[in-house]
Design a protein around this motif. Structure first.
Motif: not given
Length: 193
Positions: A53-75
């Motif tokens: 469960x902890x591993x799945x949470x860490x993966x989610x955290x990293x994927x969300x952070x990456x999405x924020x970065x990509x969305x910021x670059x797009x903007x």
């Protein structure tokens, strides 16, 4: 200027496509975390372990952070392209900017009761530090660490981010098709002369 504009189009398209891929990855990671957390609570012999469960949470955290970065670059590239084309219309998303800045400076945070909070005594004005660029700029002035909710870091709607990216890709593809058609028609006119 033409080459600069072509590269701006390239990067808008690049980051729009990255956002679309990343939203899918976030959704997959969110579902894995949700299923693992639910199954962990059942405490059956087939249930995932706490580490799973902890591993799945860490993966989610990293994927969300990456999405924020990509969305910021797009903007950023959408704004640049609008400036090059002398068009207004791309406004900065304040929530996205605040979230990106908070994540960028998360290493400067203190952690209390499951939240990242600004360090005590941290300046919130002047010197480019504080309120405008870190955790204090978020709606609650803090970031919940154990999210996993329906929104990215409980602040950003992934579907809306994806909608903007899809619109951008479609607009650029439409422009490219129109440019190709214009060149084709121009060639036909040259041949007719």
């Amino acid at each position: 200027m033409q080459e600069t504009q072509e590269h701006a189009v390239l990067f808008v398209r690049t980051w729009a496509e990255a956002v679309i891929r990343q939203v899918e990855r976030v959704n997959e990671a969110r579902e894995k975390f949700r299923v693992d957390a639910r199954n962990y609570e059942r405490m059956e012999d087939w249930s995932p372990s706490e580490e799973d469960v902890d591993r799945a949470f860490r993966a989610l955290w990293a994927e969300e952070h990456t999405l924020v970065w990509a969305a910021h670059q797009l903007e950023q590239w959408r704004i640049r392209l609008g400036q090059l084309r002398k068009r207004d219309g791309v406004a900065r998303d304040k929530t996205l900017a605040s979230l990106r800045n908070a994540l960028e400076h998360l290493v400067e945070a203190e952690f209390q009761d499951g939240y990242a909070v600004p360090k005590e005594g941290r300046s919130t004005s002047g010197g480019g530090r504080g309120k405008g660029r870190g955790l204090a700029s978020l709606p609650d002035g803090r970031l919940e660490i154990s999210t996993g909710g329906p929104a990215v870091f409980d602040l950003l709607d992934a579907n809306e981010v994806e909608r903007v990216a899809l619109h951008q890709v479609q607009a650029i593809e439409g422009e490219l098709e129109q440019d190709a058609m214009d060149r084709y028609l121009s060639l036909l006119e040259d041949l007719a002369d």
